[in-house]
Design an enzyme around this catalytic site. Structure first.
Site, PDB file in Angstrom:
ATOM      1  N   HIS A   1       0.887  -1.096  -0.017  1.00  0.00           N
ATOM      2  CA  HIS A   1      -0.022   0.088   0.119  1.00  0.00           C
ATOM      3  C   HIS A   1       0.829   1.378   0.004  1.00  0.00           C
ATOM      4  O   HIS A   1       0.356   2.184  -0.634  1.00  0.00           O
ATOM      5  CB  HIS A   1      -0.765   0.179   1.240  1.00  0.00           C
ATOM      6  CG  HIS A   1      -1.865  -1.118   1.461  1.00  0.00           C
ATOM      7  ND1 HIS A   1      -1.543  -1.844   2.425  1.00  0.00           N
ATOM      8  CD2 HIS A   1      -3.077  -1.412   0.677  1.00  0.00           C
ATOM      9  CE1 HIS A   1      -2.735  -3.067   2.249  1.00  0.00           C
ATOM     10  NE2 HIS A   1      -3.505  -2.510   1.232  1.00  0.00           N
TER      11      HIS A   1
ATOM     12  N   GLN B   1     -18.198  -6.300  -0.824  1.00  0.00           N
ATOM     13  CA  GLN B   1     -17.489  -7.223  -1.393  1.00  0.00           C
ATOM     14  C   GLN B   1     -17.131  -8.402  -0.439  1.00  0.00           C
ATOM     15  O   GLN B   1     -16.296  -9.160  -1.157  1.00  0.00           O
ATOM     16  CB  GLN B   1     -16.257  -6.573  -1.742  1.00  0.00           C
ATOM     17  CG  GLN B   1     -15.163  -6.030  -1.011  1.00  0.00           C
ATOM     18  CD  GLN B   1     -14.345  -5.134  -1.330  1.00  0.00           C
ATOM     19  OE1 GLN B   1     -14.157  -4.123  -1.446  1.00  0.00           O
ATOM     20  NE2 GLN B   1     -13.036  -5.660  -1.647  1.00  0.00           N
TER      21      GLN B   1
ATOM     22  N   GLN C   1      -9.053  -7.178 -10.345  1.00  0.00           N
ATOM     23  CA  GLN C   1      -9.662  -5.796 -10.168  1.00  0.00           C
ATOM     24  C   GLN C   1      -9.252  -4.464 -10.606  1.00  0.00           C
ATOM     25  O   GLN C   1     -10.101  -3.691 -11.259  1.00  0.00           O
ATOM     26  CB  GLN C   1      -9.332  -5.741  -8.631  1.00  0.00           C
ATOM     27  CG  GLN C   1      -9.780  -4.337  -7.831  1.00  0.00           C
ATOM     28  CD  GLN C   1      -9.277  -4.234  -6.392  1.00  0.00           C
ATOM     29  OE1 GLN C   1     -10.497  -4.693  -5.578  1.00  0.00           O
ATOM     30  NE2 GLN C   1      -8.695  -3.809  -5.872  1.00  0.00           N
TER      31      GLN C   1
ATOM     32  N   ALA D   1       3.937  -5.568  -4.528  1.00  0.00           N
ATOM     33  CA  ALA D   1       5.506  -5.821  -3.581  1.00  0.00           C
ATOM     34  C   ALA D   1       5.441  -7.070  -3.031  1.00  0.00           C
ATOM     35  O   ALA D   1       4.547  -7.802  -2.783  1.00  0.00           O
ATOM     36  CB  ALA D   1       5.191  -4.682  -2.599  1.00  0.00           C
TER      37      ALA D   1
HETATM   38  O1  PAF Z   1      -8.237  -3.710  -3.019  1.00  0.00           O
HETATM   39  C1  PAF Z   1      -8.901  -3.297  -2.074  1.00  0.00           C
HETATM   40  O2  PAF Z   1      -8.387  -3.052  -0.971  1.00  0.00           O
HETATM   41  C2  PAF Z   1     -10.406  -3.233  -2.228  1.00  0.00           C
HETATM   42  O3  PAF Z   1     -10.811  -4.029  -3.105  1.00  0.00           O
HETATM   43  C3  PAF Z   1     -10.694  -1.552  -2.465  1.00  0.00           C
HETATM   44  C4  PAF Z   1     -10.091  -1.315  -4.100  1.00  0.00           C
HETATM   45  C5  PAF Z   1     -10.128  -0.690  -1.396  1.00  0.00           C
HETATM   46  C6  PAF Z   1     -12.306  -1.582  -2.399  1.00  0.00           C
HETATM   47  O4  PAF Z   1     -12.549  -1.969  -1.051  1.00  0.00           O
END
Ligand code: PAF
Length: 283
Positions: free
Chosen positions: A33, A57, A154, A177
């Site tokens: 991140h 999700q 995604q 990473a």
């Molecule tokens: O990749 C993620 O952490 C999640 O799918 C996101 C893009 C933050 C959506 O909740």
């Protein structure tokens, strides 16, 4: 770093700050991140990250309740990377009423691979990302957003959504990473026992072996994939899929010797104990 929880607070913080570069996350931040935040800093006037564990999700049996929430250390990490604004909406800020309007992605892209094993996952992702985009970009006239390549499908789904809805947002991909042994960094790695952690690099190795075998193009792809699945199973994993797809559409490539030269990606998802990991390798 300014911390905002409600949409009006976020929009007030963004006023007069120029174009945002945005990194959406579900928290429990790791170097993957943070590398996206560093990329964001080079693509906007103001760097915004969000932390929101998006109920939409997760399937009912999945880890929504136990998903690691590490607020203090997440804030510390974001500060250390020079993030300007953190948007951390409470559930009632983002979903003040049941979210009955949803973004339904193209099933040809969203119902395969992850979407096959996690039905509705990409509808949940697209709905929350559209909403987060609205929170961050509606008053700023667009900007940029950064997503990790680890979540390869995604990233593709989001790119298509942005294109189809003509959103004025540039989508930037950040490299995966990895730990020294090759394991892709993921919040879910924290679920692995010490023993499982020792074995976890087997997934990235399996994808590498799969890519090499697919490149040789001396056996039908289905056979190459089945061999890769069996090899991972023999090491105690339960694979959902290990497969080779076109980078362009995530469909299976034509199974001819021409595949030796196509831009392909090997994608895999497999469970080690109770932890489900995903990874991919472009080749
Ligand atoms: O990749 C993620 O952490 C999640 O799918 C996101 C893009 C933050 C959506 O909740």
């Amino acid at each position: 770093m300014q911390i905002t929880h409600s949409i009006p607070e976020l929009r007030a913080a963004l006023a007069q700050r120029g174009k945002p570069a945005f990194v959406p996350t579900m928290g429990n931040l790791h170097e993957g991140h943070l590398s996206l935040v560093r990329i964001a800093r080079e693509h906007g006037d103001v760097t915004v990250a969000s932390i929101f564990v998006n109920r939409l999700q997760f399937l009912p049996h999945e880890d929504f309740d136990s998903y690691p929430r590490t607020w203090e250390s997440d804030c510390e990490k974001l500060r250390s990377q020079g993030c300007d604004i953190l948007f951390a909406p409470r559930e009632a800020d983002l979903y003040p009423e049941p979210q009955v309007f949803k973004v339904q992605p193209d099933p040809r892209l969203a119902d395969i691979l992850e979407g096959e094993f996690r039905p509705g996952f990409f509808t949940g992702v697209c709905t929350v990302v559209m909403k987060l985009f609205s929170c961050v970009f509606a008053t700023t006239g667009g900007g940029a957003a950064v997503f990790g390549m680890k979540d390869y499908q995604q990233l593709m789904v989001i790119r298509r959504m942005v294109r189809q809805f003509a959103l004025p947002i540039e989508i930037i991909a950040g490299d995966t990473a990895r730990a020294e042994d090759g394991l892709a960094l993921s919040s879910r790695n924290g679920y692995l026992s010490a023993d499982e952690r020792q074995q976890a690099m087997a997934l990235s190795r399996a994808l590498k072996a799969l890519a090499e075998a697919a490149r040789r193009a001396d056996a039908p792809l289905a056979q190459v994939e089945a061999t890769a699945m069996q090899a991972l199973q023999a090491q105690g994993w339960q694979p959902d899929y290990l497969t080779v797809r076109n980078r362009s559409d995530l469909l299976a490539p034509a199974d001819t010797s021409a595949r030796a030269n196509l831009p392909l990606v090997a994608l895999g998802a497999a469970r080690l104990g109770s932890t489900r990991l995903i990874d991919n390798l472009e080749f």
